[in-house]
Write an enzyme that holds these catalytic residues in place. Structure first.
Site, PDB file in Angstrom:
ATOM      1  N   ASN A   9       0.890  -0.919  -0.117  1.00 23.74           N
ATOM      2  CA  ASN A   9       0.084  -0.011  -0.075  1.00 23.74           C
ATOM      3  C   ASN A   9       0.849   1.282  -0.008  1.00 23.74           C
ATOM      4  O   ASN A   9       0.228   2.411   0.025  1.00 23.74           O
ATOM      5  CB  ASN A   9      -0.790  -0.130   1.153  1.00 23.74           C
ATOM      6  CG  ASN A   9      -2.178  -1.030   1.001  1.00 23.74           C
ATOM      7  OD1 ASN A   9      -2.805  -1.099  -0.092  1.00 23.74           O
ATOM      8  ND2 ASN A   9      -2.146  -1.641   2.165  1.00 23.74           N
ATOM      9  N   LYS A  13       6.942   2.795  -2.718  1.00 21.19           N
ATOM     10  CA  LYS A  13       7.722   1.520  -2.756  1.00 21.19           C
ATOM     11  C   LYS A  13       7.235   0.909  -4.182  1.00 21.19           C
ATOM     12  O   LYS A  13       8.225   0.740  -4.925  1.00 21.19           O
ATOM     13  CB  LYS A  13       7.103   0.451  -1.855  1.00 21.19           C
ATOM     14  CG  LYS A  13       7.748   0.441  -0.363  1.00 21.19           C
ATOM     15  CD  LYS A  13       7.240  -0.727   0.341  1.00 21.19           C
ATOM     16  CE  LYS A  13       7.695  -1.041   1.669  1.00 21.19           C
ATOM     17  NZ  LYS A  13       7.243  -2.078   2.236  1.00 21.19           N
ATOM     18  N   ASP A  69       8.885  -6.419   2.953  1.00 17.71           N
ATOM     19  CA  ASP A  69       9.109  -5.501   4.156  1.00 17.71           C
ATOM     20  C   ASP A  69      10.098  -5.187   4.467  1.00 17.71           C
ATOM     21  O   ASP A  69      11.262  -5.781   4.223  1.00 17.71           O
ATOM     22  CB  ASP A  69       8.461  -6.909   5.425  1.00 17.71           C
ATOM     23  CG  ASP A  69       7.839  -5.948   6.473  1.00 17.71           C
ATOM     24  OD1 ASP A  69       6.933  -5.401   6.178  1.00 17.71           O
ATOM     25  OD2 ASP A  69       8.585  -6.315   7.442  1.00 17.71           O
TER      26      ASP A  69
HETATM   27  P1  ITT Z   1       3.546  -1.848   2.801  1.00 16.81           P
HETATM   28  O1  ITT Z   1       3.488  -2.996   4.164  1.00 16.81           O
HETATM   29  O2  ITT Z   1       2.185  -1.800   2.551  1.00 16.81           O
HETATM   30  O3  ITT Z   1       4.348  -2.601   1.782  1.00 16.81           O
HETATM   31  P2  ITT Z   1       4.788   0.049   4.785  1.00 16.81           P
HETATM   32  O4  ITT Z   1       5.184   1.145   4.609  1.00 16.81           O
HETATM   33  O5  ITT Z   1       3.902  -0.537   5.770  1.00 16.81           O
HETATM   34  O6  ITT Z   1       4.009  -0.613   3.338  1.00 16.81           O
HETATM   35  P3  ITT Z   1       6.806  -1.555   5.764  1.00 16.81           P
HETATM   36  O7  ITT Z   1       5.896  -2.361   6.605  1.00 16.81           O
HETATM   37  O8  ITT Z   1       8.023  -2.386   5.047  1.00 16.81           O
HETATM   38  O9  ITT Z   1       6.350  -0.895   4.767  1.00 16.81           O
HETATM   39  O10 ITT Z   1       7.603  -0.614   6.815  1.00 16.81           O
HETATM   40  C1  ITT Z   1       8.486  -0.033   6.660  1.00 16.81           C
HETATM   41  C2  ITT Z   1       8.773   1.387   7.003  1.00 16.81           C
HETATM   42  O11 ITT Z   1      10.255   1.653   6.895  1.00 16.81           O
HETATM   43  C3  ITT Z   1       8.127   2.219   6.051  1.00 16.81           C
HETATM   44  O12 ITT Z   1       6.916   2.791   6.351  1.00 16.81           O
HETATM   45  C4  ITT Z   1       9.180   3.312   6.147  1.00 16.81           C
HETATM   46  O13 ITT Z   1       8.809   4.316   7.169  1.00 16.81           O
HETATM   47  C5  ITT Z   1      10.565   2.717   6.398  1.00 16.81           C
HETATM   48  N1  ITT Z   1      11.196   2.386   5.149  1.00 16.81           N
HETATM   49  C6  ITT Z   1      11.008   1.351   4.283  1.00 16.81           C
HETATM   50  N2  ITT Z   1      11.858   1.314   3.211  1.00 16.81           N
HETATM   51  C7  ITT Z   1      12.491   2.640   3.227  1.00 16.81           C
HETATM   52  C8  ITT Z   1      13.122   3.253   2.309  1.00 16.81           C
HETATM   53  O14 ITT Z   1      13.696   2.719   0.991  1.00 16.81           O
HETATM   54  N3  ITT Z   1      13.831   4.666   2.711  1.00 16.81           N
HETATM   55  C9  ITT Z   1      13.542   4.891   3.941  1.00 16.81           C
HETATM   56  N4  ITT Z   1      12.542   4.514   4.775  1.00 16.81           N
HETATM   57  C10 ITT Z   1      12.094   3.066   4.348  1.00 16.81           C
END
Ligand code: ITT
Length: 191
Positions: A9, A13, A69
């Protein structure tokens, strides 16, 4: 191949992975398949959570899919926020999450950290896992307005600017997500 659902969501990403994959794969979003659920991430590891998201989609839609994730692991905080990166301050507000992290690191000289991504791919009902990691350090205040999440406070090793100061192409050439996606595509295109 290769039509595949990316079970996220997080539009940032989706955009990053779309631009890393180019037109080699037709990437469908959750929106494209009519799934508007915020899949509960109840796992204790990145691997578990990635698997929960990809399996949720496969079990309901029977389509090949993958989920990402990701998390930021800070050495001086024993690997926090890690799997709790999205809600470190108790909310999804990234300004608060960053502030919380910087407060926890106040006075700390060890600023070493890494970003990790685990991708769970479900292909013909079987799960395959791919990982990517990039090392760097946490700076003392936010710099840059590109990217998302913790990008404004993360400087990758070998660079003197944050992910949030980089153009998308630059981040996407070196990031944890880019490495995990490269491992995924190596696998998909050698099938
Ligand atoms: P989905 O689960 O729907 O894919 P999410 O935002 O909840 O989306 P995650 O559970 O993987 O994604 O959460 C990881 C968090 O880590 C995300 O909300 C960001 O705050 C951080 N994060 C992940 N990738 C990142 C990146 O490339 N750069 C900076 N922060 C990142």
């Amino acid at each position: 191949m290769k039509e595949i659902v990316f079970a996220t969501n997080n539009m940032h990403k989706l955009q990053e992975v779309r631009s890393i994959l180019g037109d080699r794969v037709t990437l469908l979003s959750l929106q494209d398949i009519g799934c508007d659920v915020d899949i509960p991430e109840t796992g204790r590891t990145l691997q578990e959570n990635a698997g929960i998201k990809s399996k949720y989609v496969f079990e309901r839609y029977r389509m090949n899919c993958f989920a990402d994730d990701s998390g930021l692991e800070v050495e001086a905080l024993g690997g926090e926020p890690g799997v709790y990166s999205a809600r470190y301050s108790g909310s999804r507000d990234m300004a608060k999450n960053i502030q919380h992290l910087l407060e926890k690191l106040d006075g700390q000289t060890n600023r070493m950290a890494c970003f990790k991504t685990v991708i769970s791919l479900i292909l013909d009902g079987r799960e395959y896992l791919f990982e990517g990691k990039i090392e760097g350090r946490i700076i003392h205040e936010k710099i840059g307005d590109k990217g998302f999440g913790y990008d404004p406070i993360f400087v990758p090793d070998g660079y003197s600017k944050t992910f949030a100061e980089m153009d998308p192409e630059e981040k996407n050439a070196i990031s944890h997500r880019a490495i995990a996606v490269a491992n995924l595509t190596d696998f998909l295109f050698t099938l």
